[in-house]
Design a protein around this motif. Structure first.
Motif, PDB file in Angstrom:
ATOM      1  N   UNK A 236       0.826  -1.202   0.000  1.00  0.00           N
ATOM      2  CA  UNK A 236       0.000   0.000   0.000  1.00  0.00           C
ATOM      3  C   UNK A 236       0.862   1.254   0.000  1.00  0.00           C
ATOM      4  N   UNK A 237       0.396   2.265  -0.743  1.00  0.00           N
ATOM      5  CA  UNK A 237       1.010   3.589  -0.713  1.00  0.00           C
ATOM      6  C   UNK A 237      -0.064   4.590  -0.309  1.00  0.00           C
ATOM      7  N   UNK A 238       0.244   5.451   0.620  1.00  0.00           N
ATOM      8  CA  UNK A 238      -0.739   6.415   1.080  1.00  0.00           C
ATOM      9  C   UNK A 238      -1.424   5.962   2.356  1.00  0.00           C
ATOM     10  N   UNK A 239      -2.471   6.689   2.735  1.00  0.00           N
ATOM     11  CA  UNK A 239      -3.170   6.429   3.995  1.00  0.00           C
ATOM     12  C   UNK A 239      -3.949   5.121   3.944  1.00  0.00           C
ATOM     13  N   UNK A 240      -4.163   4.553   5.136  1.00  0.00           N
ATOM     14  CA  UNK A 240      -4.974   3.343   5.257  1.00  0.00           C
ATOM     15  C   UNK A 240      -6.431   3.699   4.983  1.00  0.00           C
ATOM     16  N   UNK A 241      -7.107   2.872   4.188  1.00  0.00           N
ATOM     17  CA  UNK A 241      -8.500   3.129   3.848  1.00  0.00           C
ATOM     18  C   UNK A 241      -9.433   2.412   4.804  1.00  0.00           C
ATOM     19  N   UNK A 242     -10.601   3.022   5.039  1.00  0.00           N
ATOM     20  CA  UNK A 242     -11.681   2.352   5.746  1.00  0.00           C
ATOM     21  C   UNK A 242     -12.567   1.734   4.666  1.00  0.00           C
ATOM     22  N   UNK A 243     -12.517   0.414   4.534  1.00  0.00           N
ATOM     23  CA  UNK A 243     -13.156  -0.256   3.417  1.00  0.00           C
ATOM     24  C   UNK A 243     -14.669  -0.326   3.595  1.00  0.00           C
ATOM     25  N   UNK A 244     -15.382   0.057   2.551  1.00  0.00           N
ATOM     26  CA  UNK A 244     -16.840  -0.007   2.510  1.00  0.00           C
ATOM     27  C   UNK A 244     -17.232  -1.272   1.754  1.00  0.00           C
ATOM     28  N   UNK A 245     -17.883  -2.213   2.439  1.00  0.00           N
ATOM     29  CA  UNK A 245     -18.216  -3.491   1.821  1.00  0.00           C
ATOM     30  C   UNK A 245     -19.589  -3.497   1.155  1.00  0.00           C
TER      31      UNK A 245
END
Length: 429
Positions: A201-210
């Motif tokens: 991963x590059x950049x901020x951690x995402x909050x995944x929308x399922x």
């Protein structure tokens, strides 16, 4: 492209190149084997054949529409090489299901076989949904900026060459051979997939929308507000809608209008793939590595004119004697065969020249940590447009519109693609 070929010596590119090549080959081998089997051995009604092809196409596309947002989020927040290993493992299971469907239908259990085969097509669409964003998004991460266009062109060319080989092989293999080959290729792809270098991963951690619907809407909203991306995605969507219509109508057209057998059908689709691969190489040479839509409007207008010419050639085709189909030798001995093939390949060449630069826009306009989601947003819009195209073919078939008349609809769609490409060119170049 000659300099881009040097990437094939690099471990940062070669394993990905081979893995996606094998995946495209296997996907097309199975789907073509299924379509040809259904068209030539199961059904005996042009409308039913065309509707079955449209259903198979819609099932293959549906996962892109529902799951592309999730696949883009996962690819941008997870090591892309890890996802490749997971999806290539799943491919082995999918080919077991698909092979069982082919064998069941061959043994006379047609309904069970068709259900298994269509289920495998749906699963292959899911497989491609999660792999698709990665094969483009990983390129800016592993390649230098000046190598991305060349790498994209190689991936596109290899994809269509894989489609070519898968299509040709499907026309010549027995059902049993297709089932065994598909499983073997999936296993080889599993090994090459494990050789792809890490792409964390590059950049901020995402909050995944399922949630597939809200995730898709947010993904598209976050992407389509950028003018050049909006125009590129719309133009690509129209192109693939055109492609979906052509793929759906080709087998029934070859069987019922050109009155040729399954091997000719596979060769015709394969020649189309060769043309797109050639176009992918030619446009990279013309642009010399520069990301530009300079030639796109002219290319797709030329494509539309060639589609009209193809329809006219088809209408004047000499039919085989009643109850018979031309084999591939008889087909190519006909005086009109060479002009028909040349026009078909020219359609594909201009199509390849049109679409490759547009894909490069997707991966170079945004930052590296957003590329997978951008490609995924493109896949959502593309798949929605292609489903509409598949439904339109079914509707046209119900109204009695023949494949050769559907070609005129395709030509009209090329004009819309040209308009979008011109707006992209004016906005970005």
């Amino acid at each position: 492209m000659l300099s881009a070929l040097g990437l094939l010596k690099e471990r940062r590119f070669l394993p990905l190149f081979v893995t996606q090549f094998l995946g495209a080959f296997n996907d097309n081998l199975f789907k073509t084997s299924m379509v040809l089997f259904a068209t030539y051995q199961v059904f005996n009604d042009p409308r039913v054949e065309q509707n079955f092809n449209a259903l198979a196409t819609a099932l293959a596309i549906l996962p892109f529409f529902l799951l592309s947002a999730l696949s883009g989020q996962l690819a941008d927040t997870t090591d892309k090489a890890k996802i490749i290993r997971i999806v290539k493992s799943a491919e082995i299971a999918i080919m077991l299901i698909g092979g069982a469907g082919l064998m069941a239908a061959r043994a006379g259990f047609v309904d069970t076989g068709l259900v298994l085969m269509l289920g495998a097509v749906l699963c292959l669409g899911t497989h491609s949904t999660f792999f698709g964003p990665i094969k483009y998004a990983i390129l800016p991460q592993h390649l230098k900026p000046e190598e991305v266009l060349g790498g994209t062109g190689l991936v596109e060319a290899a994809t269509y060459l894989a489609i070519l080989l898968g299509t040709v092989v499907a026309g010549w293999l027995s059902i049993e051979g297709a089932a065994i080959t598909g499983l073997c290729v999936a296993v080889i792809g599993w090994f090459t997939g494990r050789m792809v270098p890490p792409a964390p991963r590059e950049g901020a951690v995402l909050s995944i929308n399922y949630n597939p619907f809200t995730a898709s809407w947010r993904l598209i909203s976050a992407t389509m507000h950028i003018p050049r991306l909006f125009l590129a995605i719309c133009a690509i969507s129209f192109f693939w809608t055109i492609g979906a219509v052509l793929i759906i109508i080709f087998p029934p057209l070859v069987k019922n209008v050109l009155t040729a057998d399954a091997r000719v059908s596979s060769i015709v689709i394969a020649l189309f793939s060769i043309g797109i691969a050639i176009g992918s190489v030619v446009i990279n040479t013309l642009l010399r590595g520069r990301v530009s839509a300079k030639f796109a409007p002219a290319c797709v207008i030329a494509m539309g004119g060639l589609v009209v010419a193809f329809s006219l050639l088809v209408r004047a085709w000499p039919e085989a004697p009643p109850g018979m189909l031309y084999d591939w030798i008889e087909f190519f001995r006909l005086p009109r065969a060479i002009p028909l093939v040349l026009v078909l390949m020219a359609i594909a060449v201009t199509g390849g020249m049109f679409v490759v630069p547009l894909y490069t826009f997707l991966t170079t306009t945004v930052t590296k940590d957003q590329t997978a989601r951008t490609v995924a947003a493109n896949n959502v819009v593309n798949s929605g447009a292609m489903v509409v195209g598949a439904l339109a073919v079914q509707g046209a078939s119900a109204l009695g519109i023949t494949p050769e008349n559907m070609l005129f609809v395709v030509a009209g769609m090329c004009l819309i693609s040209a308009w979008l490409a011109q707006k992209l060119h004016l906005a970005c170049d």
